[in-house]
Scaffold this active site. Structure first.
Site, PDB file in Angstrom:
ATOM      1  N   LYS A  52       7.870 -37.597 -13.081  1.00 21.65           N
ATOM      2  CA  LYS A  52       9.074 -36.857 -13.485  1.00 21.65           C
ATOM      3  C   LYS A  52       8.726 -35.860 -14.594  1.00 21.65           C
ATOM      4  CE  LYS A  52      12.143 -40.577 -12.020  1.00 21.65           C
ATOM      5  NZ  LYS A  52      12.987 -41.746 -12.360  1.00 21.65           N
ATOM      6  N   GLN A  96      14.551 -45.354 -17.316  1.00 24.55           N
ATOM      7  CA  GLN A  96      13.911 -45.861 -16.100  1.00 24.55           C
ATOM      8  C   GLN A  96      14.252 -47.340 -15.893  1.00 24.55           C
ATOM      9  OE1 GLN A  96      12.378 -43.888 -13.934  1.00 24.55           O
ATOM     10  NE2 GLN A  96      11.765 -45.498 -12.525  1.00 24.55           N
ATOM     11  N   ASP A 119      20.825 -39.151 -13.473  1.00 30.12           N
ATOM     12  CA  ASP A 119      20.553 -40.171 -12.457  1.00 30.12           C
ATOM     13  C   ASP A 119      21.776 -40.407 -11.558  1.00 30.12           C
ATOM     14  OD1 ASP A 119      18.009 -41.269 -12.289  1.00 30.12           O
ATOM     15  OD2 ASP A 119      18.292 -42.587 -14.012  1.00 30.12           O
TER      16      ASP A 119
HETATM   17  N1  GUN Z   1      14.099 -46.979 -10.799  1.00 30.40           N
HETATM   18  C1  GUN Z   1      13.917 -46.744  -9.463  1.00 30.40           C
HETATM   19  N2  GUN Z   1      14.501 -45.590  -9.110  1.00 30.40           N
HETATM   20  C2  GUN Z   1      15.073 -45.085 -10.220  1.00 30.40           C
HETATM   21  C3  GUN Z   1      15.813 -43.898 -10.467  1.00 30.40           C
HETATM   22  O1  GUN Z   1      16.107 -43.084  -9.583  1.00 30.40           O
HETATM   23  N3  GUN Z   1      16.216 -43.728 -11.764  1.00 30.40           N
HETATM   24  C4  GUN Z   1      15.938 -44.618 -12.735  1.00 30.40           C
HETATM   25  N4  GUN Z   1      16.398 -44.359 -13.962  1.00 30.40           N
HETATM   26  N5  GUN Z   1      15.251 -45.731 -12.528  1.00 30.40           N
HETATM   27  C5  GUN Z   1      14.815 -45.952 -11.268  1.00 30.40           C
END
Ligand code: GUN
Length: 293
Positions: A52, A96, A119
């Site tokens: 990311k 995350q 998100d």
């Molecule tokens: N863990 C797995 N996928 C995601 C996501 O799209 N966002 C976040 N914050 N955590 C994740």
């Protein structure tokens, strides 16, 4: 059978976003800034967050990575969320998941200012999505919609079967596919681990979206000739062949299912690359205050 190339589509979107950032810069506007909070050292989470941050750099965004050790308290993490909520420099941020067991994922999600929730996990964004209002749509469902759109796949009046009912993929996906819109206008069935007639449902489907996290779950005898199959699975299976020591495996038995499909997403290179780029698009929208002016 046509392969849906998520890698190519995400590369094209990356270019489009980077061009928009250039225009913002030339006009003297604010460069979008994404913050990511990572707790602990889980291998998968480390990789996702690193990707990311790297993609932010590639499209020209600013990014900030905030790290905590596994033993961070819920109070400390909530204080961090509060600081990010109040920081005018930060346009959007993510925490995350999953978090360590002593911290409530839901409590953290609800503490995020919904206007910075790129998100799309906050109940306000989920609620707004389900009634068709402007909102941040979570990255995986948004990425799948974009693939359907860019491949001009017909969805109106089709029977879409969603396998899986997670808050991150299955539920929002079902909600979006039934929306009065394109892509959408589907008749949607959601099946899950307790469904009694899952195979029969799949055989009725024009579009199957598989998000169970069960490697090679969907077999050829569950798929109608000409169906569109979207594979969200990304299970890391041990491998002695790859350098990383694992191989990403989808929820679809690709070799046999692909022979029956009109369109199918591969793993890797299908839905996966779309997820990060959808987060980038949400960050761009947050930076431009397009959804919540
Ligand atoms: N863990 C797995 N996928 C995601 C996501 O799209 N966002 C976040 N914050 N955590 C994740």
């Amino acid at each position: 059978m046509q392969l849906i190339d998520g890698k190519a589509v995400s590369a094209q979107m990356k270019k489009e976003i980077a061009e928009e950032v250039d225009r913002i810069r030339e006009a003297g506007g604010k460069i979008p800034h994404l913050a990511a909070v990572l707790v602990g050292h889980d291998g998968g989470s480390e990789t996702y967050v690193a990707n990311k941050v790297k993609t932010c750099e590639e499209v020209g965004f600013q990014s900030t990575l905030i790290r905590y050790e596994e033993d961070v308290t819920e109070e400390e993490l909530l204080a961090c969320v509060d600081r990010l909520n109040k920081d005018p420099e930060i346009d959007g941020f993510i925490v995350q998941l999953p978090l360590p067991k002593h911290i409530s994922d839901q409590k953290i999600i609800e503490a995020v200012d919904y206007r910075k929730d790129v998100d799309g996990f906050h109940p306000i964004n989920v609620g707004r999505m389900s009634i068709g209002l402007p909102c941040f749509v979570s990255a995986t469902p948004a990425g799948i919609l974009e693939l359907l759109k860019r491949y001009e796949i017909e969805t109106k009046g089709k029977h879409c079967v969603v396998l899986g009912r997670s808050n991150i993929v299955g539920k929002p996906m079902a909600s979006l596919m039934m929306q009065k819109a394109y892509p959408g206008d589907c008749t949607v069935t959601v099946c899950h681990s307790r469904s009694a007639n899952l195979k029969e449902m799949c055989l009725e489907a024009d579009i199957i979206i598989v998000a169970l996290g069960v490697p090679e779950f969907l077999k050829a005898d569950m798929v109608k000739e000409g169906a569109v199959v979207i594979d969200v699975g990304t299970t890391r299976m041990p491998s002695s062949v790859t350098k990383s020591g694992y191989k990403l495996t989808g929820d679809v038995k690709f070799d046999e299912v692909s022979a029956k499909c009109s369109y199918i997403t591969p793993v890797p290179g299908g839905v996966g690359p779309m997820t990060i780029i959808s987060l980038m698009r949400n960050t761009l929208l947050a930076g431009k205050k397009e959804i919540y002016p």
